[in-house]
Design an enzyme around this catalytic site. Structure first.
Site, PDB file in Angstrom:
ATOM      1  N   CYS A  19       0.822  -1.226   0.000  1.00  0.00           N
ATOM      2  CA  CYS A  19       0.000   0.000   0.000  1.00  0.00           C
ATOM      3  C   CYS A  19       0.844   1.259   0.000  1.00  0.00           C
ATOM      4  O   CYS A  19       0.342   2.343  -0.291  1.00  0.00           O
ATOM      5  CB  CYS A  19      -0.893   0.025   1.235  1.00  0.00           C
ATOM      6  SG  CYS A  19      -1.798  -1.487   1.432  1.00  0.00           S
TER       7      CYS A  19
HETATM    8  N1  CO8 Z   1     -21.837  -9.034   1.703  1.00  0.00           N
HETATM    9  C1  CO8 Z   1     -22.602  -9.164   2.802  1.00  0.00           C
HETATM   10  N2  CO8 Z   1     -22.119  -9.466   4.023  1.00  0.00           N
HETATM   11  C2  CO8 Z   1     -20.801  -9.655   4.123  1.00  0.00           C
HETATM   12  C3  CO8 Z   1     -19.927  -9.548   3.030  1.00  0.00           C
HETATM   13  C4  CO8 Z   1     -20.497  -9.231   1.774  1.00  0.00           C
HETATM   14  N3  CO8 Z   1     -19.754  -9.122   0.663  1.00  0.00           N
HETATM   15  N4  CO8 Z   1     -18.682  -9.786   3.441  1.00  0.00           N
HETATM   16  C5  CO8 Z   1     -18.739 -10.024   4.746  1.00  0.00           C
HETATM   17  N5  CO8 Z   1     -20.023  -9.964   5.168  1.00  0.00           N
HETATM   18  C6  CO8 Z   1     -20.531 -10.199   6.514  1.00  0.00           C
HETATM   19  C7  CO8 Z   1     -19.538 -10.965   7.356  1.00  0.00           C
HETATM   20  O1  CO8 Z   1     -19.634 -12.348   7.137  1.00  0.00           O
HETATM   21  C8  CO8 Z   1     -19.948 -10.568   8.750  1.00  0.00           C
HETATM   22  O2  CO8 Z   1     -21.061 -11.330   9.158  1.00  0.00           O
HETATM   23  P1  CO8 Z   1     -21.175 -11.806  10.681  1.00  0.00           P
HETATM   24  O3  CO8 Z   1     -21.240 -10.534  11.482  1.00  0.00           O
HETATM   25  O4  CO8 Z   1     -22.418 -12.606  10.681  1.00  0.00           O
HETATM   26  O5  CO8 Z   1     -19.936 -12.590  10.970  1.00  0.00           O
HETATM   27  C9  CO8 Z   1     -20.417  -9.130   8.576  1.00  0.00           C
HETATM   28  O6  CO8 Z   1     -20.712  -8.968   7.194  1.00  0.00           O
HETATM   29  C10 CO8 Z   1     -19.360  -8.144   8.968  1.00  0.00           C
HETATM   30  O7  CO8 Z   1     -18.122  -8.549   8.344  1.00  0.00           O
HETATM   31  P2  CO8 Z   1     -16.752  -7.863   8.633  1.00  0.00           P
HETATM   32  O8  CO8 Z   1     -16.560  -7.768  10.102  1.00  0.00           O
HETATM   33  O9  CO8 Z   1     -15.670  -8.540   7.834  1.00  0.00           O
HETATM   34  O10 CO8 Z   1     -17.077  -6.454   7.984  1.00  0.00           O
HETATM   35  P3  CO8 Z   1     -16.376  -5.062   8.212  1.00  0.00           P
HETATM   36  O11 CO8 Z   1     -17.405  -4.101   8.596  1.00  0.00           O
HETATM   37  O12 CO8 Z   1     -15.133  -5.160   9.026  1.00  0.00           O
HETATM   38  O13 CO8 Z   1     -15.892  -4.711   6.725  1.00  0.00           O
HETATM   39  C11 CO8 Z   1     -13.925  -4.743   5.369  1.00  0.00           C
HETATM   40  C12 CO8 Z   1     -15.009  -5.561   6.015  1.00  0.00           C
HETATM   41  C13 CO8 Z   1     -14.545  -3.858   4.295  1.00  0.00           C
HETATM   42  C14 CO8 Z   1     -12.933  -5.694   4.730  1.00  0.00           C
HETATM   43  C15 CO8 Z   1     -13.232  -3.861   6.396  1.00  0.00           C
HETATM   44  O14 CO8 Z   1     -12.864  -4.603   7.526  1.00  0.00           O
HETATM   45  C16 CO8 Z   1     -12.000  -3.186   5.856  1.00  0.00           C
HETATM   46  O15 CO8 Z   1     -11.863  -2.772   4.727  1.00  0.00           O
HETATM   47  N6  CO8 Z   1     -11.081  -2.962   6.731  1.00  0.00           N
HETATM   48  C17 CO8 Z   1      -9.893  -2.221   6.385  1.00  0.00           C
HETATM   49  C18 CO8 Z   1      -8.847  -3.144   5.989  1.00  0.00           C
HETATM   50  C19 CO8 Z   1      -7.826  -2.472   5.138  1.00  0.00           C
HETATM   51  O16 CO8 Z   1      -7.778  -1.312   4.875  1.00  0.00           O
HETATM   52  N7  CO8 Z   1      -6.969  -3.244   4.665  1.00  0.00           N
HETATM   53  C20 CO8 Z   1      -5.973  -2.694   3.859  1.00  0.00           C
HETATM   54  C21 CO8 Z   1      -6.212  -3.265   2.620  1.00  0.00           C
HETATM   55  S1  CO8 Z   1      -4.740  -3.740   1.973  1.00  0.00           S
HETATM   56  C22 CO8 Z   1      -4.239  -2.505   0.994  1.00  0.00           C
HETATM   57  O17 CO8 Z   1      -4.742  -1.408   1.007  1.00  0.00           O
HETATM   58  C23 CO8 Z   1      -3.185  -2.832   0.013  1.00  0.00           C
HETATM   59  C24 CO8 Z   1      -2.859  -4.277  -0.009  1.00  0.00           C
HETATM   60  C25 CO8 Z   1      -1.783  -4.451  -0.999  1.00  0.00           C
HETATM   61  C26 CO8 Z   1      -1.798  -5.809  -1.548  1.00  0.00           C
HETATM   62  C27 CO8 Z   1      -2.947  -5.981  -2.479  1.00  0.00           C
HETATM   63  C28 CO8 Z   1      -2.794  -7.136  -3.322  1.00  0.00           C
HETATM   64  C29 CO8 Z   1      -4.092  -7.543  -3.973  1.00  0.00           C
END
Ligand code: CO8
Length: 376
Positions: free
Chosen positions: A159
């Site tokens: 990133c």
């Molecule tokens: N649709 C519906 N429901 C969903 C979905 C979906 N697509 N996905 C998950 N859910 C459900 C889950 O199963 C969960 O259900 P339950 O509560 O029953 O267990 C519920 O929704 C909540 O899930 P999460 O806790 O996972 O949801 P969040 O609110 O945390 O959101 C995110 C998920 C969007 C992934 C969020 O956590 C996020 O983005 N966090 C930030 C992380 C981040 O910034 N990471 C950096 C990314 S890496 C980067 O920027 C560069 C990487 C470089 C390498 C790349 C190579 C490809």
């Protein structure tokens, strides 16, 4: 630190826009088929039923509405669920990769803005998260395509690929190793995504951003931005992974195993990384005797809108406007190292002489790259 300027930037946007609606429709059809095919195992408790993805969830959890892909059909083809080779990809893998073509298209725009020709560049870096090819060096191929002199190399810091690349180029310009540098963060990420995983199928898009750097005394640009000071930070974390690599050639059956594609503990990343970002920016302000009010704009990493709102609320004490901390991830999704520089490219033209802004990347490994820019 003074004397090095960003005199040109350019963005290459891939041709295929793919909406959340398209991705969710194909994922849900795939999940329904999968559940039907595995009904017995699900009934006996040997498999877990796949739940549907949803457009409102994606938008609320991430702020992402669409993304651009080098190839847009494969990932939404229920019988494939993975991008095809881009039309730009060569038949012979040693010929110019799509990722280098992306870098070249962004570089042409950045050179034009800097009023420079390729042969005036004597340092080329492609800094990216993942690689379409390891050897020969993609940066050396780009160097040859633009007719640059000097030297070129590939580097990566996920990133923070663009910010670490810019910082490396600054060092070379200040030490006299190079005179004019081109840094390109060409993120061709969609091949390493797992479109059968509803937790991550929506997160990334492809894009390339190019940055031209020169000494302030030599630039022809009247709209350049001086880089005033820089701060880089890393602290090892396995919470964001792409483990695909040469080991997959040793165990060929691994090649299509989803465990080698992008994986993250999104919530943990959110919780662990943001305090480090806020500490680093506050430390930076203190060291440079600045306050947040000194800055017209914050061009932040573009992974998740809630992360950016959280960080800017902590720093500014209020929710930022699009003017104060522009968001481009709604249109481009997460473009890893390129995100904050795409935001800079698109939201810099209204800056006047003396206006200050802060560019800050944060994410995988963990890594943070932060620097202040001042319009000349
Ligand atoms: N649709 C519906 N429901 C969903 C979905 C979906 N697509 N996905 C998950 N859910 C459900 C889950 O199963 C969960 O259900 P339950 O509560 O029953 O267990 C519920 O929704 C909540 O899930 P999460 O806790 O996972 O949801 P969040 O609110 O945390 O959101 C995110 C998920 C969007 C992934 C969020 O956590 C996020 O983005 N966090 C930030 C992380 C981040 O910034 N990471 C950096 C990314 S890496 C980067 O920027 C560069 C990487 C470089 C390498 C790349 C190579 C490809």
């Amino acid at each position: 630190m003074g004397g090095v300027v960003i005199s040109g930037t350019g963005v290459f946007t891939p041709p295929n826009a793919v909406s959340n609606e398209q991705l969710v429709e194909s994922y849900n059809a795939y999940a329904e088929n999968w559940n039907a095919d595995n009904a017995e195992a699900i009934a006996s408790g040997d498999a877990v039923e796949k739940q549907p993805s949803s457009v409102p969830f994606i938008e609320k959890a991430s702020g992402i509405k669409s993304r651009y892909m080098m190839e847009g059909k494969g990932a939404i083809d229920v019988s494939r669920m993975h991008p095809n080779l881009s039309e730009e990809a060569p038949e012979n893998p040693v010929d110019t990769p799509a990722q280098v073509k992306m870098a070249f298209a962004a570089a042409e725009k950045a050179l034009k803005e800097a009023k420079l020709k390729g042969e005036e560049i004597d340092m080329v870096i492609i800094s990216a998260s993942v690689w379409e090819r390891f050897l020969p060096s993609m940066a050396c191929e780009l160097q040859s395509m633009i007719g640059a002199k000097g030297f070129a190399f590939d580097m990566g810091m996920a990133c923070s690929s663009a910010t670490f690349g810019i910082s490396t180029a600054c060092d070379a310009l200040q030490s006299g190793m190079a005179n004019k540098a081109l840094v390109v963060t060409a993120e061709y990420l969609t091949p390493v995504m797992d479109y059968e995983d509803r937790d991550s199928h929506f997160i990334f898009g492809d894009c390339a951003v190019a940055i031209v750097l020169e000494r302030e005394t030599e630039t022809k640009s009247e709209t350049a931005f001086r880089i005033n000071d820089r701060k880089l930070f890393t602290e090892y974390s396995p919470n964001i992974q792409v483990t695909f690599g040469t080991r997959n050639l040793l165990v060929p059956e691994d090649i299509s195993d989803p465990k080698y594609r992008f994986k993250q503990n999104g919530r943990v990343v959110f919780r662990e990384l943001l305090p480090k970002v806020i500490d680093l920016v506050n430390g930076y302000l203190e060291k440079n005797e600045r306050t947040v009010e000194d800055y017209k704009r914050f061009w932040l990493h573009q992974a998740n809108i809630n992360m950016n709102i959280f960080a800017t609320k902590k720093l500014l004490g209020k929710e930022p406007s699009q003017d104060e901390a522009p968001i481009i991830l709604d249109e481009y999704a997460n473009t890893a190292g390129a995100g904050c520089l795409i935001a800079f490219d698109k939201y810099k033209s209204d800056f006047k002489t003396g206006d200050l802004g802060l560019i800050c990347s944060f994410g995988a490994s963990y890594s943070i790259g932060c620097f202040e820019v001042e319009r000349l």
